[in-house]
Structure formats: structure tokens, C-alpha cells
Design an enzyme around this catalytic site. Structure first.
Site, PDB file in Angstrom:
ATOM      1  N   HIS A 166     -16.448-101.282 -10.438  1.00  0.00           N
ATOM      2  CA  HIS A 166     -15.317-101.807 -11.518  1.00  0.00           C
ATOM      3  C   HIS A 166     -14.321-102.770 -10.530  1.00  0.00           C
ATOM      4  O   HIS A 166     -14.675-102.864  -9.481  1.00  0.00           O
ATOM      5  CB  HIS A 166     -14.410-100.642 -11.722  1.00  0.00           C
ATOM      6  CG  HIS A 166     -15.052 -99.743 -12.716  1.00  0.00           C
ATOM      7  ND1 HIS A 166     -14.998 -98.226 -12.550  1.00  0.00           N
ATOM      8  CD2 HIS A 166     -15.397 -99.789 -14.047  1.00  0.00           C
ATOM      9  CE1 HIS A 166     -15.399 -97.496 -13.607  1.00  0.00           C
ATOM     10  NE2 HIS A 166     -15.761 -98.395 -14.529  1.00  0.00           N
ATOM     11  N   CYS A 253      -8.499 -94.205 -10.468  1.00  0.00           N
ATOM     12  CA  CYS A 253      -9.244 -93.869 -11.380  1.00  0.00           C
ATOM     13  C   CYS A 253      -8.872 -92.338 -11.993  1.00  0.00           C
ATOM     14  O   CYS A 253      -9.260 -91.980 -13.311  1.00  0.00           O
ATOM     15  CB  CYS A 253     -10.632 -93.505 -10.874  1.00  0.00           C
ATOM     16  SG  CYS A 253     -11.286 -94.713 -10.001  1.00  0.00           S
TER      17      CYS A 253
HETATM   18  C1  CIR Z   1     -18.345 -93.489 -13.165  1.00  0.00           C
HETATM   19  O1  CIR Z   1     -19.281 -93.864 -12.619  1.00  0.00           O
HETATM   20  O2  CIR Z   1     -18.114 -93.582 -14.330  1.00  0.00           O
HETATM   21  C2  CIR Z   1     -17.856 -92.508 -12.013  1.00  0.00           C
HETATM   22  N1  CIR Z   1     -18.383 -91.486 -11.414  1.00  0.00           N
HETATM   23  C3  CIR Z   1     -16.656 -93.041 -11.503  1.00  0.00           C
HETATM   24  C4  CIR Z   1     -15.789 -93.701 -12.219  1.00  0.00           C
HETATM   25  C5  CIR Z   1     -14.775 -94.353 -11.296  1.00  0.00           C
HETATM   26  N2  CIR Z   1     -13.474 -95.243 -12.084  1.00  0.00           N
HETATM   27  C6  CIR Z   1     -12.951 -95.933 -11.620  1.00  0.00           C
HETATM   28  O3  CIR Z   1     -13.266 -96.757 -11.018  1.00  0.00           O
HETATM   29  N3  CIR Z   1     -12.095 -96.350 -12.778  1.00  0.00           N
END
Ligand code: CIR
Length: 261
Positions: A166, A253
Site C-alpha cells: 500500500h 491499518c
Molecule cells: C492484506 O493483505 O490485505 C492484509 N493482510 C494487510 C492489510 C494492511 N492494510 C494496510 O496496509 N492498510
């Protein structure tokens, strides 16, 4: 203090036992559900200690990544936007978050096309950067851009470095003029016009932090970044985030922060 770093509340969701099956870009080991839950509790305490009241939604075992609520919505002072996360297994995470956001918002827009993860959207106080990534596609970025512009904000569609999940995996807005970022993202020139504090090489995961009510929540274990921020005059609080990191989760997150107005 800039409005975009002043918050009155936060929305979070407890990690489910299925968090061990969370998506990840590498082939790293599974998190431990118990340790993850313990770190999540500490995270919630750190938010509360920063002066916000935290609403915590119950765990949702059908969605292993649902603890990462940031990807489902955007929260501004007067409105929120419910997004369309780019991973198919995460699409159903938005309903409970949208319902909860009605506690704070009379106006909730919904992204109508494409895909955007909230982790790709950086509000700097001056503009809203929307990073194209594996999760955020051009159709979604443009649709979001249109929504934000209609609310008088200034969106800008940008690129996320290859291999970075991200845009905000690699950046945090510390205040209206200062960005904490990795060198690989800063080198793209995307932050020209801002002061950039570049995390020292080898500490890339420290670029995902939270600037909240005059302090910076920083993942523990990055002493050079911590020292840099302290030298620059920031009040730094470290939070152990080693379990979420196993499945690419940063500190930002795991909550949606609700600005005061
Ligand atoms: C994913 O791959 O969607 C989750 N394991 C991690 C999401 C992390 N979110 C973020 O960076 N905003």
C-alpha cells in the site's frame, strides 16, 4: 496542529482467530492468534492514551483480514467514504464498518466503481494522495478522486513503488508540511514540496506510523527512526506490531481515526 492529525475517536475491529490465514505478499510464517490479540489490545490502549474514544467491533471470523479496518473506508471531518477493497476475500468487510460509521457521520458516500484500499490513501492536510497499487486500480482511484473533489478536497493520483502493498505502507503524514516516508517512495518525487523525513534503510516498516493529537505512534523495533523523530521534536510512543507485520499490517491499518471538527 493540523486538523488531519487531530482526532476525537477511532473505530477498530478485534482480530478473529482466522487472522492466522491473513493475506501476505511473502511466504512468511503465520501470526499467533493469541499474541496478535494481545498486541491489538496494546494498540487500542495506545489510541485511547492519545485522547480518542475507541469503538471496537466484534471479531468477524469469516474475514481473516478484517482487523485491518483502514482499508474499508476513509474518514474526513464532515463525511466518510466506504471503499471497495481490492482483494476479493476482503470485499465483504465494508458492511459492518459502514454501519458503525453512522455513529459519527450523517454523510457517508460509497465508492461506486473500481477498487480502492484505504491503505493507499494519504491525506496530508493539503491534498489527498491516492496510490495506484495491487489493490487500488485506476477506475477506483478516479471514482474516489471525483468523490473527494465534490467535497472540496484536492485529490492527486500517484504510483506506489513495485512490491509495496500500500502507498501508506511506506508513508505517514506527520503534519501538514512533513511526511515520514521510505527512500524508495520519496525517490519517486511524489512528495516534492513537502519536508520528508526518510526512514533509515533497513527500517522501511517504520514508515507506517500514526500522527495523532500531537504524538506519533511508531512500531517498536526501529531505533534509528525513533531517534530521528525525537531529534525532529516529535513526541514518540512505540507500539509492538510484530504480529500484524507478519501479514503486512502496519499500525495505521488497524483503525479508522475520526477527525474532530
Ligand atoms: C492484506 O493483505 O490485505 C492484509 N493482510 C494487510 C492489510 C494492511 N492494510 C494496510 O496496509 N492498510
Amino acid at each position: 496542529m493540523a486538523l488531519h492529525t487531530q482526532f476525537i475517536a477511532a473505530l477498530a475491529k478485534r482480530p478473529a482467530s482466522t487472522v492466522v490465514n491473513g493475506l501476505r505478499t511473502g511466504s512468511g510464517s503465520d501470526p499467533d492468534a493469541g499474541e496478535f490479540a494481545a498486541q491489538h489490545e496494546q494498540y487500542l490502549r495506545a489510541l485511547e492514551d492519545s485522547g480518542v474514544s475507541v469503538m471496537v467491533l466484534p471479531a468477524d471470523p469469516g474475514y481473516p483480514d478484517s482487523v485491518f479496518v483502514e482499508d474499508t473506508a476513509l474518514c474526513f471531518a464532515d463525511f466518510a467514504v466506504v471503499l471497495r477493497p481490492g482483494a476479493p476475500t476482503r470485499a465483504g468487510e465494508t458492511a459492518s464498518v459502514a454501519e458503525a460509521l453512522s455513529a459519527w457521520y450523517a454523510t457517508i458516500d460509497h465508492l461506486e466503481a473500481g477498487h480502492v484500499d484505504g491503505g493507499d490513501v494519504l491525506w496530508t492536510g493539503r491534498e489527498v494522495l491516492i496510490g495506484l497499487s495491487q489493490r487500488t486500480d485506476p477506475v477506483g482511484a478516479q471514482a474516489l478522486s471525483d468523490v473527494l473533489a465534490a467535497h472540496g478536497l484536492t485529490p492527486r493520483i500517484v504510483e506506489t513503488p513495485p512490491g509495496v502493498l500500500h502507498f501508506k505502507s511506506d508513508s505517514t503524514s506527520l503534519d501538514e508540511s512533513t511526511i515520514l516516508a521510505t527512500t524508495r517512495l520519496d525517490d519517486s518525487g511524489v512528495f516534492d514540496g513537502y519536508t520528508v523525513l526518510a526512514v533509515p534503510l533497513g527500517e522501511e516498516a517504520a514508515a507506517n506510523a500514526i500522527s495523532i493529537n500531537g504524538r506519533v505512534l511508531l512500531p517498536a523495533g526501529y531505533p534509528n527512526t525513533q531517534a530521528m523523530l525525537l531529534d525532529a521534536g516529535y513526541d514518540v510512543v512505540t507500539v509492538d506490531n510484530s504480529q500484524p507485520q507478519l501479514i503486512d499490517g502496519g499500525l495505521s491499518c488497524m483503525s479508522l481515526r475520526i477527525p474532530g471538527n
